[in-house]
Design an enzyme around this catalytic site. Sequence first.
Site, PDB file in Angstrom:
ATOM      1  N   LYS A  25       0.841  -1.202   0.000  1.00 49.24           N
ATOM      2  CA  LYS A  25       0.000   0.000   0.000  1.00 49.24           C
ATOM      3  C   LYS A  25       0.876   1.253   0.000  1.00 49.24           C
ATOM      4  O   LYS A  25       2.056   1.188   0.354  1.00 49.24           O
ATOM      5  CB  LYS A  25      -0.892  -0.014   1.233  1.00 49.24           C
ATOM      6  CG  LYS A  25      -0.101  -0.096   2.526  1.00 49.24           C
ATOM      7  CD  LYS A  25      -0.983  -0.375   3.724  1.00 49.24           C
ATOM      8  CE  LYS A  25      -0.141  -0.511   4.975  1.00 49.24           C
ATOM      9  NZ  LYS A  25      -0.900  -1.014   6.105  1.00 49.24           N
ATOM     10  N   TYR A  80      15.243  32.233   4.908  1.00 51.86           N
ATOM     11  CA  TYR A  80      14.045  32.977   5.272  1.00 51.86           C
ATOM     12  C   TYR A  80      14.083  33.385   6.736  1.00 51.86           C
ATOM     13  O   TYR A  80      14.487  32.602   7.601  1.00 51.86           O
ATOM     14  CB  TYR A  80      12.805  32.113   5.061  1.00 51.86           C
ATOM     15  CG  TYR A  80      12.433  31.931   3.604  1.00 51.86           C
ATOM     16  CD1 TYR A  80      12.070  33.028   2.819  1.00 51.86           C
ATOM     17  CD2 TYR A  80      12.453  30.658   3.030  1.00 51.86           C
ATOM     18  CE1 TYR A  80      11.716  32.851   1.496  1.00 51.86           C
ATOM     19  CE2 TYR A  80      12.102  30.476   1.710  1.00 51.86           C
ATOM     20  CZ  TYR A  80      11.737  31.566   0.945  1.00 51.86           C
ATOM     21  OH  TYR A  80      11.398  31.397  -0.354  1.00 51.86           O
TER      22      TYR A  80
HETATM   23  C1  LIG Z   1      -0.172  -1.964   6.792  1.00 48.95           C
HETATM   24  C2  LIG Z   1      -0.775  -3.148   7.357  1.00 48.95           C
HETATM   25  C3  LIG Z   1       0.020  -4.246   7.752  1.00 48.95           C
HETATM   26  C4  LIG Z   1       1.527  -4.225   7.721  1.00 48.95           C
HETATM   27  O1  LIG Z   1       1.996  -3.639   8.905  1.00 48.95           O
HETATM   28  P1  LIG Z   1       3.555  -3.527   9.216  1.00 48.95           P
HETATM   29  O2  LIG Z   1       3.597  -3.025  10.594  1.00 48.95           O
HETATM   30  O3  LIG Z   1       4.102  -2.582   8.222  1.00 48.95           O
HETATM   31  O4  LIG Z   1       4.102  -4.883   9.063  1.00 48.95           O
HETATM   32  C5  LIG Z   1      -0.629  -5.377   8.166  1.00 48.95           C
HETATM   33  N1  LIG Z   1      -1.969  -5.460   8.220  1.00 48.95           N
HETATM   34  C6  LIG Z   1      -2.763  -4.414   7.875  1.00 48.95           C
HETATM   35  C7  LIG Z   1      -4.234  -4.578   7.981  1.00 48.95           C
HETATM   36  C8  LIG Z   1      -2.194  -3.236   7.443  1.00 48.95           C
HETATM   37  O5  LIG Z   1      -2.993  -2.214   7.099  1.00 48.95           O
END
Ligand SMILES: *Cc1c(COP(=O)(O)O)cnc(C)c1O
Length: 758
Positions: free
Chosen positions: A431, A653
């Site tokens: 993702k 700045y």
């Molecule tokens: C992103 C996600 C993971 C992965 O989590 P990590 O801590 O990066 O391993 C697992 N399960 C769900 C539902 C997620 O959204």
Amino acid sequence: MNLNYTYAEIADLLSIQEKPTIEGRIDAIAYDTRKIYNAEALAFFALHTEKDNGHNYIQEAYNKGVRCFVVNQQVDLPKDACILTTENTLEALQTLAKKHREQFAYPVIAITGSYGKTMAKEWLYSLLKDEFQIVRSPKSYNSQLGVALSLLEMGNEHNLALIEVGISEPGEMEVLEDIVDPTLGVFTGLGAAHQENFESEKQHAKEKLKLFKHANFVFAQEEYASPFRRSKINVEYPSKATKDLAQLAPTPFKSTLENCIECASFLGRQTEDMEAIVKQLPTVASRMEILAGKNDNLLINDTYSLDLHALEQALNHLLSLKEKQQKIAVIDLSLSSPEEQKKVEVFMTQFPLDKVYFLYEEELPEALEDIQNAAILFKAKRKSFIKKEIENFKEKKHDTWLEIDQSAILENINHFRNKLNPKTQLLCMVKASSYGSGDVKMAHLLESAGVEYLGVAYADEGVDLRKAGIKSPIIVMNTSESAFQEIIKYELEPAIFDFQQLEAFVTTLIRFKKTNFPIHIKVETGMNRLGFSEENLEDLFELLQAQPEVSVKSVYSHLACSDDPNNSFTHKQAKRFSKYKDIFDEKIGPNIHYHLLNSAGILNFPEYQYDMVRLGIGMYGYLPNQSALKPSLAWYTRISQVKTLQVGDTVGYGQNFRADKEMRIAILPIGYSDGIRRSLGNGNVEFYTHGKKVKTLGNICMDMCMIDVSDLDIQKGDLVEIIGDNNDIFELAKAEKTIVYELMTNISKRVERVYLQN
Ligand SMILES: *Cc1c(COP(=O)(O)O)cnc(C)c1O
């Protein structure tokens, strides 16, 4: 695959005398139980490989729901299984592929040669896809098994097939010629790969060309005229127009491209129509990286291994680069034993190069700096110092880039796999552009590493993966109703977390006449994010049982505190999850997968791994206190300008920094829009250059920031490490008062992603 055979038809095609006792139908074949997701209409071929015997997995395949088996050993299965016994299961699979292929009258283009086959296949695809419905072999599926699998992908919806064919030993091509029966051919050329298995180059050519025995035409380079003449095969050489067109492409592999263009013109593609395509042909994944170098050089970066086979492939590539007269190799032997050094030195004498530099110490010869207009191969073991040095030979286009070390990622995945039971499947989360690491490259890498499932947050991310050719099952964690059509069209698998969503999805499935569509049920165990809770279950089961449109593939939940091995809340969540499992098992059935763990969970609570785990940040190597994991990211920029300040001069700045002594500062082309938070200005973070940590000065600007380099002998163009071996990503996250997840996903899109291929 989109096959449509009854058990009886399969028996018939395979000339099996004994008629099947049961009726059934298959639409695909499988040979690896780990990759079985939808067993309903599969035929399982029990193949023998060097290491394993597919017959050992027959029970497992049966348990997953497969009912049709092609075997060559006695097997013991319940009566509802159809067992087709043959002499040789690989040959049976090839026969099925041959018979399947025979049903289609459209052209099959076979591609062979000792290099560049996958590249040729992808280029032909690009050149022809606007005019044809093409089926092509996945990745580099070119072996005895792969060719058969590729042919089985052919369907009525296509009108052209591209099939890559590779052999490593004499005798193999006849079999493949027979099953592929090419209409047209593309011959990429002959290098020295696998040459050791052939008596001579002549024999090697003769063997390869057997593939084209019955082809109408083959497209090849004129230098192969005599083997073609001897084999009495019709061959076409690139025309002048083709050669001119190939010049427009950003690739060094002009001759392979010429053969593809010639073939596409033969099939009716006009030069004008191909021009735009040729100008932006995709670069095809290869371990070797071909880069534009400074001084008009072309660099081949193949710092992966020094085994002779890999070396030979790299040299073949080098020698095929026609547009550069001078061919130079730089070979790092500093990590090799004296015997290895000797072997490489002797081996190299067979190749007609202009110059070979053997390095015995960690130092590059100065003469390299002066080389112009040459093709230079850098060959070294993976740990070689050359890796970093190559930077200095590249033509400089991007000043800020993020390197993603794919081999570190693969090592990390293995580290996690080793913590899991052999049967536990791996879902990798890609993702948010794979946690900011970039486009679809990660998904391709994971797919080739045999990861069973991919996970994305939103449907459009899944659609992008499908469009890029990703075939693995993909879970979409958060699907809105507006995305349901896309979900169905691209065969994505939604996570379902409430009734309204489920009902709307079922309605869409009914409209599209789909049944048994895989879904994943998210349940609430304490995170209080998305998910059904226990009191919803009764209504949920009622709906699920009433709707054949959906089929529950997995049930999952997410842990709130998996990073803390001592937090008892995780056990509480796991207990609640196990209660859900009992109820689902009872009400819906035994074929559901359960999963609960993310990266930290796998390491801290392996007892809750169930059937699958969801790996995310751990792939990149970023979990605190896990020294066995390998960091995979490095973020660099180059100094744009160096300035001297006098006492009283101010920086940036708001005049936020005022020099109280003479000092030198450097300006970096990286600012808060690249992902360096504004709060990191005024010394709130350190970067690394010339062996030292350096602090920021003044406020961070949108596209730039300033650092103090008073003590350093520094110049415009010098490298500054934002994160990497010397500047820990956790430190940067701490300075930003955030976690690595947020840091990674905030690295702006405009920062170029560079994937280290080894
Ligand atoms: C992103 C996600 C993971 C992965 O989590 P990590 O801590 O990066 O391993 C697992 N399960 C769900 C539902 C997620 O959204």
